[in-house]
Design a protein around this motif. Structure first.
Motif, PDB file in Angstrom:
ATOM      1  N   ILE A  61       0.961  -1.093   0.126  1.00  0.00           N
ATOM      2  CA  ILE A  61      -0.175  -0.048   0.047  1.00  0.00           C
ATOM      3  C   ILE A  61       0.917   1.206  -0.016  1.00  0.00           C
ATOM      4  O   ILE A  61       1.708   1.571   1.137  1.00  0.00           O
ATOM      5  N   GLY A  62       0.818   2.127  -1.128  1.00  0.00           N
ATOM      6  CA  GLY A  62       1.558   3.249  -1.120  1.00  0.00           C
ATOM      7  C   GLY A  62       3.144   2.900  -1.073  1.00  0.00           C
ATOM      8  O   GLY A  62       3.915   3.647  -0.574  1.00  0.00           O
ATOM      9  N   GLY A  63       3.504   1.815  -1.721  1.00  0.00           N
ATOM     10  CA  GLY A  63       4.671   1.407  -1.801  1.00  0.00           C
ATOM     11  C   GLY A  63       5.439   0.639  -0.478  1.00  0.00           C
ATOM     12  O   GLY A  63       6.649   0.357  -0.210  1.00  0.00           O
ATOM     13  N   ARG A  64       4.386   0.537   0.643  1.00  0.00           N
ATOM     14  CA  ARG A  64       5.097   0.028   1.794  1.00  0.00           C
ATOM     15  C   ARG A  64       4.289  -1.468   1.815  1.00  0.00           C
ATOM     16  O   ARG A  64       3.175  -1.461   1.607  1.00  0.00           O
ATOM     17  N   LYS A  65       5.147  -2.474   2.374  1.00  0.00           N
ATOM     18  CA  LYS A  65       4.516  -3.744   2.644  1.00  0.00           C
ATOM     19  C   LYS A  65       3.834  -3.778   3.819  1.00  0.00           C
ATOM     20  O   LYS A  65       4.111  -3.242   4.786  1.00  0.00           O
ATOM     21  N   VAL A  66       2.744  -4.135   3.757  1.00  0.00           N
ATOM     22  CA  VAL A  66       1.337  -4.168   4.776  1.00  0.00           C
ATOM     23  C   VAL A  66       0.807  -5.638   4.845  1.00  0.00           C
ATOM     24  O   VAL A  66       0.688  -6.368   4.003  1.00  0.00           O
ATOM     25  N   VAL A  67       0.789  -6.064   6.263  1.00  0.00           N
ATOM     26  CA  VAL A  67       0.277  -7.223   6.611  1.00  0.00           C
ATOM     27  C   VAL A  67      -1.160  -6.778   7.256  1.00  0.00           C
ATOM     28  O   VAL A  67      -1.177  -6.211   8.344  1.00  0.00           O
ATOM     29  N   LEU A  68      -2.306  -7.511   6.539  1.00  0.00           N
ATOM     30  CA  LEU A  68      -3.814  -7.217   7.136  1.00  0.00           C
ATOM     31  C   LEU A  68      -3.934  -8.465   7.965  1.00  0.00           C
ATOM     32  O   LEU A  68      -3.965  -9.656   7.443  1.00  0.00           O
ATOM     33  N   ARG A 174     -14.055   6.018   6.384  1.00  0.00           N
ATOM     34  CA  ARG A 174     -13.500   7.064   7.164  1.00  0.00           C
ATOM     35  C   ARG A 174     -12.127   6.265   7.898  1.00  0.00           C
ATOM     36  O   ARG A 174     -11.181   6.827   7.717  1.00  0.00           O
ATOM     37  N   ALA A 175     -12.163   5.370   8.534  1.00  0.00           N
ATOM     38  CA  ALA A 175     -11.548   4.704   9.048  1.00  0.00           C
ATOM     39  C   ALA A 175     -10.586   3.876   8.346  1.00  0.00           C
ATOM     40  O   ALA A 175      -9.171   3.925   8.598  1.00  0.00           O
ATOM     41  N   ALA A 176     -11.085   3.537   7.161  1.00  0.00           N
ATOM     42  CA  ALA A 176     -10.091   2.906   6.256  1.00  0.00           C
ATOM     43  C   ALA A 176      -9.010   3.987   5.532  1.00  0.00           C
ATOM     44  O   ALA A 176      -7.594   3.890   5.389  1.00  0.00           O
ATOM     45  N   ALA A 177      -9.658   5.233   5.480  1.00  0.00           N
ATOM     46  CA  ALA A 177      -8.837   6.483   5.136  1.00  0.00           C
ATOM     47  C   ALA A 177      -7.885   6.695   6.191  1.00  0.00           C
ATOM     48  O   ALA A 177      -6.699   7.269   5.635  1.00  0.00           O
ATOM     49  N   ALA A 178      -8.070   6.852   7.488  1.00  0.00           N
ATOM     50  CA  ALA A 178      -7.332   7.161   8.531  1.00  0.00           C
ATOM     51  C   ALA A 178      -6.272   6.024   8.678  1.00  0.00           C
ATOM     52  O   ALA A 178      -4.921   6.732   8.700  1.00  0.00           O
ATOM     53  N   ALA A 179      -6.333   4.803   8.388  1.00  0.00           N
ATOM     54  CA  ALA A 179      -5.374   3.743   8.466  1.00  0.00           C
ATOM     55  C   ALA A 179      -4.260   4.147   7.255  1.00  0.00           C
ATOM     56  O   ALA A 179      -3.035   4.170   7.384  1.00  0.00           O
ATOM     57  N   LEU A 180      -4.795   4.624   6.107  1.00  0.00           N
ATOM     58  CA  LEU A 180      -3.925   4.769   4.965  1.00  0.00           C
ATOM     59  C   LEU A 180      -3.093   5.944   5.068  1.00  0.00           C
ATOM     60  O   LEU A 180      -1.808   6.100   4.812  1.00  0.00           O
ATOM     61  N   ALA A 181      -3.697   7.174   6.043  1.00  0.00           N
ATOM     62  CA  ALA A 181      -3.032   8.295   6.392  1.00  0.00           C
ATOM     63  C   ALA A 181      -1.890   8.139   7.248  1.00  0.00           C
ATOM     64  O   ALA A 181      -0.757   8.459   7.183  1.00  0.00           O
ATOM     65  N   VAL A 182      -2.075   7.080   8.164  1.00  0.00           N
ATOM     66  CA  VAL A 182      -1.085   6.664   9.162  1.00  0.00           C
ATOM     67  C   VAL A 182       0.188   6.003   8.634  1.00  0.00           C
ATOM     68  O   VAL A 182       1.404   6.385   8.598  1.00  0.00           O
ATOM     69  N   LEU A 183      -0.168   5.118   7.316  1.00  0.00           N
ATOM     70  CA  LEU A 183       1.088   4.461   6.593  1.00  0.00           C
ATOM     71  C   LEU A 183       1.520   5.682   5.886  1.00  0.00           C
ATOM     72  O   LEU A 183       2.929   5.737   5.665  1.00  0.00           O
ATOM     73  N   LEU A 187       1.791   8.760  12.333  1.00  0.00           N
ATOM     74  CA  LEU A 187       0.577   8.891  13.405  1.00  0.00           C
ATOM     75  C   LEU A 187       0.321  10.449  13.838  1.00  0.00           C
ATOM     76  O   LEU A 187      -0.836  10.547  13.713  1.00  0.00           O
ATOM     77  N   GLU A 188       1.146  11.079  13.764  1.00  0.00           N
ATOM     78  CA  GLU A 188       1.085  12.517  14.329  1.00  0.00           C
ATOM     79  C   GLU A 188       0.054  13.334  13.278  1.00  0.00           C
ATOM     80  O   GLU A 188      -0.871  13.786  13.551  1.00  0.00           O
ATOM     81  N   ALA A 189       0.315  13.319  12.034  1.00  0.00           N
ATOM     82  CA  ALA A 189      -0.259  13.711  10.804  1.00  0.00           C
ATOM     83  C   ALA A 189      -1.740  13.187  10.895  1.00  0.00           C
ATOM     84  O   ALA A 189      -2.690  14.042  10.682  1.00  0.00           O
ATOM     85  N   ALA A 190      -1.779  11.846  10.971  1.00  0.00           N
ATOM     86  CA  ALA A 190      -3.095  11.180  10.885  1.00  0.00           C
ATOM     87  C   ALA A 190      -3.934  11.496  12.037  1.00  0.00           C
ATOM     88  O   ALA A 190      -5.187  11.835  11.939  1.00  0.00           O
ATOM     89  N   MET A 191      -3.430  11.771  13.424  1.00  0.00           N
ATOM     90  CA  MET A 191      -4.235  12.130  14.453  1.00  0.00           C
ATOM     91  C   MET A 191      -4.604  13.768  14.340  1.00  0.00           C
ATOM     92  O   MET A 191      -5.799  13.807  14.491  1.00  0.00           O
ATOM     93  N   ASN A 192      -3.790  14.458  13.623  1.00  0.00           N
ATOM     94  CA  ASN A 192      -4.426  16.039  13.571  1.00  0.00           C
ATOM     95  C   ASN A 192      -5.408  15.800  12.736  1.00  0.00           C
ATOM     96  O   ASN A 192      -6.433  16.774  12.743  1.00  0.00           O
ATOM     97  N   ARG A 193      -5.453  14.975  11.583  1.00  0.00           N
ATOM     98  CA  ARG A 193      -6.569  14.897  10.753  1.00  0.00           C
ATOM     99  C   ARG A 193      -7.775  14.700  10.986  1.00  0.00           C
ATOM    100  O   ARG A 193      -8.786  15.025  10.911  1.00  0.00           O
ATOM    101  N   PHE A 194      -7.654  13.509  11.601  1.00  0.00           N
ATOM    102  CA  PHE A 194      -8.861  12.309  11.761  1.00  0.00           C
ATOM    103  C   PHE A 194      -9.247  12.583  13.604  1.00  0.00           C
ATOM    104  O   PHE A 194     -10.483  12.017  13.607  1.00  0.00           O
TER     105      PHE A 194
END
Length: 210
Positions: A61-68, A174-183, A187-194
């Motif tokens: 996701i976004g060039g980063r390896k992610v495990v769901l 919205r939560a899925a979008a927040a998880a993507l923002a964390v990635l 965290l700091e930017a995602a927290m400020n936004r969501f």
């Protein structure tokens, strides 16, 4: 974009909590599952059930390896799935984002936290016990409180009220979008936004039922 608020490891694990089986599909306690499903579908990440007591898969996701991960252990034993997968990938707890329901947030609100205690959530408690501490991020989805005198246990294991379904669906998106923002942004930017209060949603959630 800076990732300095995340662990520098090349892999990030997102675990959505819930209970397995059709009996629990669509229940409030399973919103974490729904967020993981949304991410898996959007990014075509194949999910499997082998080696671990979980429905899980890895992708990019976004060039980063992610495990769901969706633990198949039932909620109060979630750590028995999350812990072994973290160890398999040799990841520290800081590489983990746990997605779960939260009774203390109004329906529709989400909140990202860097770390913390159990918050009364048995799935989170199991993960803390397994990992030996709460040094992992959380993405909390508000489900509100019972309207009609139901017990908390019955409430979380039931579906949303009919007039909540649209708000619940929007919250999962919205939560899925927040998880993507964390990635993507950390965290700091995602927290400020969501983590900002959404007045229209909160006011609607606070309205009494008919």
């Amino acid at each position: 974009m800076s990732h300095d608020t995340l662990t520098p490891t090349s892999v990030f694990l997102i675990a959505g909590l819930g209970n397995p089986g059709p009996r629990y599909d669509g229940t409030r306690h399973n919103v974490g599952f729904r967020v993981v499903d949304r991410l898996a579908q959007r990014f075509s990440i194949p999910m499997q059930e082998r080696k671990f007591p979980a429905h899980w898969g890895e992708g990019r996701i976004g060039g980063r390896k992610v495990v769901l991960v969706k633990p198949m252990t039932y909620m109060n034993r979630s750590g028995e799935a999350v812990g072994p997968i973290l160890r398999y990938y040799r990841l520290p707890p800081e590489a983990l984002l746990v997605v779960h329901d939260d009774l203390d947030l109004p329906l529709g609100r989400i909140r990202i936290a860097r770390r913390g205690g159990t918050g009364g959530h048995r799935g989170v408690a199991s993960i803390i016990q397994t990992l030996g501490g709460g040094e992992f991020a959380r993405l909390k989805l508000g489900i509100g409180r019972p309207r009609y005198g139901e017990s908390v246990e019955a409430f979380v294991l039931d579906g949303f009220y009919s007039d909540e379904l649209e708000a619940a669906e929007e919250m999962v998106d919205r939560a899925a979008a927040a998880a993507l923002a964390v990635l993507a942004d950390g965290l700091e930017a995602a927290m400020n936004r969501f983590n900002q209060r959404r007045k229209s949603t909160d006011q609607q959630a606070d309205q009494p039922g008919d």
